[in-house]
Design a protein around this motif. Sequence first.
Motif, PDB file in Angstrom:
ATOM      1  N   UNK A  63       0.804  -1.211   0.000  1.00 12.98           N
ATOM      2  CA  UNK A  63       0.000   0.000   0.000  1.00 12.98           C
ATOM      3  C   UNK A  63       0.836   1.258   0.000  1.00 12.98           C
ATOM      4  N   UNK A  64       0.132   2.406  -0.095  1.00 15.34           N
ATOM      5  CA  UNK A  64       0.810   3.689  -0.213  1.00 15.34           C
ATOM      6  C   UNK A  64       0.080   4.720   0.629  1.00 15.34           C
ATOM      7  N   UNK A  65       0.859   5.512   1.358  1.00 15.09           N
ATOM      8  CA  UNK A  65       0.359   6.679   2.080  1.00 15.09           C
ATOM      9  C   UNK A  65       1.140   7.887   1.581  1.00 15.09           C
ATOM     10  N   UNK A  66       0.916   9.014   2.216  1.00 10.35           N
ATOM     11  CA  UNK A  66       1.563  10.248   1.750  1.00 10.35           C
ATOM     12  C   UNK A  66       3.080  10.171   1.884  1.00 10.35           C
ATOM     13  N   UNK A  67       3.563   9.474   2.928  1.00 11.61           N
ATOM     14  CA  UNK A  67       5.007   9.436   3.186  1.00 11.61           C
ATOM     15  C   UNK A  67       5.743   8.416   2.342  1.00 11.61           C
TER      16      UNK A  67
END
Length: 573
Positions: A27-31
Amino acid sequence: MDDQELGFKAGEVIEVMDATNREWWWGRVADGEGWFPANFVRNQHQPLLPPCLPGGPQKPERNGSGMKPFLVMDQRAIKATSQSSPLSSWPIESPVRTGRDSETTLRVNQDEPEDYEALQAGDGGAEGGGAKAQSSRDQMRTNVINEILSTEQDYIKHLRDICEGYIRQCRKRADMFSEEQLHTIFGNIEDIYRCQKAFVKALEQKFNREQPHLSELGACFLEHQANFQIYSEYCNNHPNACVELSRLTKLSKYVYFFEACRLLQKMIDISLDGFLLTPVQKICKYPLQLAELLKYTHPQHRDFKDVEAALYAMKNVAQLINERKRRLENIDKIAQWQSSIEDWEGEDLLVRSSELIYSGELTRVTQPQARSQQRMFFLFDHQLIYCKKDLLRRDVLYYKGRVDMDGLEVVDLEDGKDRDLHMSIKNAFRLYGGTTGESHLLCARKTEQKQRWLKAFAKEREQVRLDQETGFSITELQRKQAMLNASKQQVARKPKAFSRPYYLTRQKHPALTASLPQQQVLVLAEPKRKPSTFWHSISRLAPFRKFCFSNNGEKGLLVIQEDCLTLNECEKP
């Protein structure tokens, strides 16, 4: 935290890039982006992903346009309420997953999911918020129920593949596998397979397809809780299975055979020892699943009491399995202890006993002379062993006897004069057999020691009762194997004869033929000694006073003159 793991906070939105693996998603978050545990996120709307085969996480492939997400999180997730934390410190909850084609929300798990629903309700009022919270609870209960059924169906397929793909093929090759080897490798997994099929059938009958959250699964666990105890035998045998598989896979023909069995059954690419580990893991997951189900079951739900009782029962099953495993691990220590005891008599300790409950030093008073003997006592289930310490080497014990605890009564005696022995006793208790008339008077040094012994005797009777209720026993094969291992270790350390003090060993005398004359026998018996220079050396150092040595008046006297530096042999007067 690993470089490829994704750090996040509670309540954050995670954009899922790949969810093909059951345990870890990319997955991917802002950081940044990375791997994160699937059971750390919670689905708001859709119940489950279709079950996928277990396997290690594989990094998603990249194309020219980058990673294409198949699911985008809803941006309405609440603001994070806790600080960032490494993945290893987060609580693990039951996994709740979502499908590739579903538009839904995944957010990081929090302690109280109802708070999130209440905040989303906003100004909707208490009634609207309560309805939302109840709807969320029902949805979460549906998810947990679906998860239980899905994992059970996968587990049944897994057991069937082992029984039909491996065991059936192994039985066809009698030249490679004996029945004893098959039992060592697979244990009682066929019995587990039969019990699990009946259990899954009962779960499916209790499943409410129209309203899954109303399903009542607790009663199924209660009905089959006795069948789950067969996992104890399998878990105890699993280390032996790993050893046997390790030995066989050193030969290439067994490696090729096991791989052919896997391919014919169309099983996933996992070695046989990995497949055989699944039942050990499965029995430990039931309390976790039931705890999650109870968490989302309303107290007024018809299934609440059954789920609560089922959780308690499955915890007891897991505890029983762990206790039996510990007991079986102790039999090797008991066998080693017996092999260290000198002059052991009678049957082996493991024939009737499997656990050391208490030990200590007591004074044994014997009748009718009222003799006191210091002995070391060892209380096992069903019997009490007492030994004598060596006079010089206090770590060496000599077997002196045993007391059969079955049918004996422990009588606490008051301090004072004993009527039978006519002597004063203190901190004493008596082991008395009502039917046989057997009696043993034992005294402790302190009152505290006496109380500990009395508690130990009560614990021994309780242990025997529990073993009878649960059917715990040591098989003949396990006992023989433990004694064989102990004897090998004893020989490897030191021969048993050298552990005995020199003064207790029997001296071997040479056997002489009767044809030798008497004079020659005396010559052979005369030890050959070198002449000593002790007296000549000591006489040069100090004067001696006058004294005499006599030799029954046969040969004469040795007279040492005062202030004389030599020894003179005088004739008999």
